[in-house]
Design an enzyme around this catalytic site. Structure first.
Site, mmCIF file in Angstrom:
data_model
loop_
_atom_site.group_PDB
_atom_site.id
_atom_site.type_symbol
_atom_site.label_atom_id
_atom_site.label_comp_id
_atom_site.label_asym_id
_atom_site.label_seq_id
_atom_site.Cartn_x
_atom_site.Cartn_y
_atom_site.Cartn_z
ATOM 1 N N MET A 125 5.707 -1.945 1.476
ATOM 2 C CA MET A 125 5.360 -3.018 2.410
ATOM 3 C C MET A 125 3.888 -2.918 2.791
ATOM 4 O O MET A 125 3.019 -3.395 2.085
ATOM 5 C CB MET A 125 6.277 -2.959 3.633
ATOM 6 C CG MET A 125 7.710 -3.246 3.313
ATOM 7 S SD MET A 125 8.689 -2.981 4.804
ATOM 8 C CE MET A 125 10.154 -3.865 4.386
ATOM 9 N N CYS A 126 3.605 -2.299 3.929
ATOM 10 C CA CYS A 126 2.243 -2.301 4.467
ATOM 11 C C CYS A 126 1.258 -1.499 3.629
ATOM 12 O O CYS A 126 0.105 -1.899 3.478
ATOM 13 C CB CYS A 126 2.260 -1.828 5.913
ATOM 14 S SG CYS A 126 3.285 -2.909 6.954
#
Length: 194
Positions: free
Chosen positions: A120-121
């Site tokens: 994700m990030c």
């Protein structure tokens, strides 16, 4: 995957916040992740590199909602011109933040990224850094995520370690993956003339 990367001038520490690394909601092997990220931060400081702690501002009720105990950064920040905190509301640490300008103004051309969540990030921030032309190093043992739950008719549980590896692979051949955080070297950025 390479063994040792050329020095980088910045370390981006993505979302190493209490909600992700402490207690019941911690990523698997959180202690290993914290050991590796703490070592990277200490060596980046000693090398004069820019250290950027990216802190996610979660939605109301989320574990990382601003002000909630889970929102706090795990690692101590040494406030200085070469160590800063940047808050974000999206996966990508560049989106709507001063990260790009900070790197450019500091003369950074190569950076290392570590933290959570791999797919994700961490991945979103690395993808934008690559698209902007930065040399990006990702130490394999310094980013982590959770298992992906089983989905009937789709797959069994996907182990966190596999998810992290796929997150690296999906970034393509321009990403420099090193096996160990200890293989990342740091140097001070060359300040751009104002």
């Amino acid at each position: 995957m390479s063994h040792r990367a050329l020095p980088v001038q910045a370390l981006i520490v993505v979302d190493v916040q209490a909600d992700a690394v402490e207690g019941d909601r911690a990523v698997p092997e959180a202690a290993r992740l914290l050991d590796r990220t703490a070592d990277l931060i200490a060596r980046a400081r000693r090398g004069g590199a820019l250290v950027v702690h990216v802190q996610n501002d979660g939605r109301p009720g989320a574990g990382d909602e601003p002000g909630a105990p889970g929102w706090e950064l795990h690692h101590r920040v040494e406030a200085s011109p070469t160590e800063v905190v940047i808050r974000k509301t999206r996966d990508d640490g560049f989106h709507g933040t001063p990260l790009g300008g900070l790197l450019e103004d500091s003369g950074v051309r190569a950076l290392a990224i570590c933290g959570v969540m791999s797919e994700m990030c961490v991945q979103a921030t690395a993808r934008t850094a690559l698209a902007l032309g930065y040399r990006v190093v990702m130490p394999h043992d310094a980013h982590a995520t959770h298992d992906i739950p089983a989905a009937p008719g789709i797959s069994e549980v996907v182990p966190a370690a596999a998810v992290s590896r796929v997150a690296e692979w999906a970034l393509g051949s321009d990403l420099e993956v090193v096996a160990r955080a200890a293989d990342v070297e740091f140097a001070a950025p060359t300040q751009r003339a104002g």
